[in-house]
Design an enzyme around this catalytic site. Structure first.
Site: not given
Ligand SMILES: [Zn+2]
Ligand SMILES: [Zn+2]
Length: 365
Positions: A43, A59
């Protein structure tokens, strides 16, 4: 160390030498062993969501503790750890009320460590951290509350997935929605997180699990992970199909894509009193809408799920126990492993919808 730096939307990431500062008080240095390539990273790369640039993304990761800042006694050097992208302070209103995934720390850090500074530099320029993880790199400095020790027998590629996809997907079912046994469940979007919603629903004892996607190979995978039915939204209307299969609407629907149109379909396909859960992260400026009268008259619920509404230190060991018991499929999720240097290929693989979950593998398992 080497890291993949994201400088500009629409440009490939640059894998280069990055200076990593030493861990300060309350921080830990981790050698990254494996790290997942998740839609949330994509994104930002595509500009659907924005963050301060340049940044080191990643992440969802696992690795080995290699250094400790002053005052850290929760882990030791050599510990194998899962990295957590929602480090918790332990004393804010969210932490003290049993919702550490909503801890205030996450909203303060935006691109920095909790003390407001960065440990990352390249070419004389400061780089941003991503959610206090930044794992598309050989090493990372993270808050001690952002690592969870795990057994040495857990393969790093599996452990990495516990940092996001598995915890979010299964947690959406068991924590956010608390799906009771015997329920009917629809799942929109069957990627790395969506397949974990499917297997979370199976573990929770759902009797009908209807997977929706536009990619045939993902519909097939959903069957292996526990879907009882699948709907290809390219050729069939998923709302009608789900209503027909469930005799009027599913008890629960999970949207794991992050698009307003599919969130609306999730709301439309649940029965009266049904619950739709938005798990996918929508792009900036996307508005989610519900139909006015029927939303109220049918007493529907639309709720959001962040990080599986997880208490990570409690939930991740349980997920590992389910994996050990053969009830949580994790090995089957990893369909490609790339070295860090080929990060752009891994990102393109995700963007095309190939495979299920790709990881960047820094070390042998
Ligand atoms: Zn993720
Ligand atoms: Zn807190």
């Amino acid at each position: 160390m080497r890291a993949a730096v994201f400088y500009e939307v629409g440009k490939p990431l640059v894998v280069e030498n990055v200076e990593l500062g030493s861990p300060r008080a309350g921080e830990v240095l981790v050698r990254i062993a494996a790290t997942g390539v998740c839609h949330s990273d994509l994104h930002y790369i595509k500009g659907d969501l924005t963050m301060p640039l340049p940044v080191v993304l990643g992440h969802e990761a696992a690795g080995v503790v290699e250094g400790l800042g002053p005052g850290v006694d929760s882990v030791k050097i050599g510990d194998h750890v899962v990295l957590l992208f929602a480090p918790a302070c332990d004393h804010c209103r969210y932490c003290t009320s049993g919702r550490p995934h909503l801890c205030e720390m996450r909203f303060r850090v935006r691109g920095k460590m909790p003390d407001g500074t960065s440990r990352l530099r390249a070419g004389g320029r400061e780089l941003n951290h991503f959610s206090c993880v930044s794992s598309w790199a050989e090493q990372a400095v993270v808050p001690a509350s952002g690592v969870l020790p795990i057994g040495r027998d857990v393969p790093f590629s599996i452990a990495a997935l516990l940092g996001c996809a598995v915890t979010t997907g299964v947690g959406a079912v068991v924590n956010t929605a608390r799906v009771p046994p015997g329920s009917t469940v629809a799942v929109f979007g069957l990627g790395g997180v969506g397949l974990n919603v499917v297997q979370g629903a199976r573990i929770a004892g759902a009797v009908q699990i209807i997977g929706v996607d536009v990619l045939a190979h993902r519909l097939e995978a959903a069957r292996r992970f526990g879907a009882t039915h699948t709907v290809n939204a390219k050729s069939d209307d998923p709302v009608k199909a789900i209503r027909d299969l469930t005799g009027g609407g599913a008890d629960f629907a999970f949207e794991v894509i992050g698009r307003a149109a599919t969130v609306r379909q999730a709301v439309d396909c649940v029965s009266r009193g049904g619950v739709a859960v938005a798990v996918g992260l929508p792009p900036t400026r996307e508005e989610l809408t519900v139909p006015g009268p029927s939303f109220v008259l049918d007493e529907k619920t639309l709720r959001a799920c962040f990080y599986g509404s997880s208490r990570l230190r409690f939930d991740i060991p349980r997920l590992l126990a389910l994996y050990d018991a053969g009830r949580l499929m994790l090995d089957e999720l990893v369909t490609a492993a790339f070295p860090l240097d080929r990060v752009n290929e891994a990102v393109a693989t995700l963007d095309r919808g190939d495979g299920l979950r790709s990881i960047l593998q820094m070390a042998a398992n």
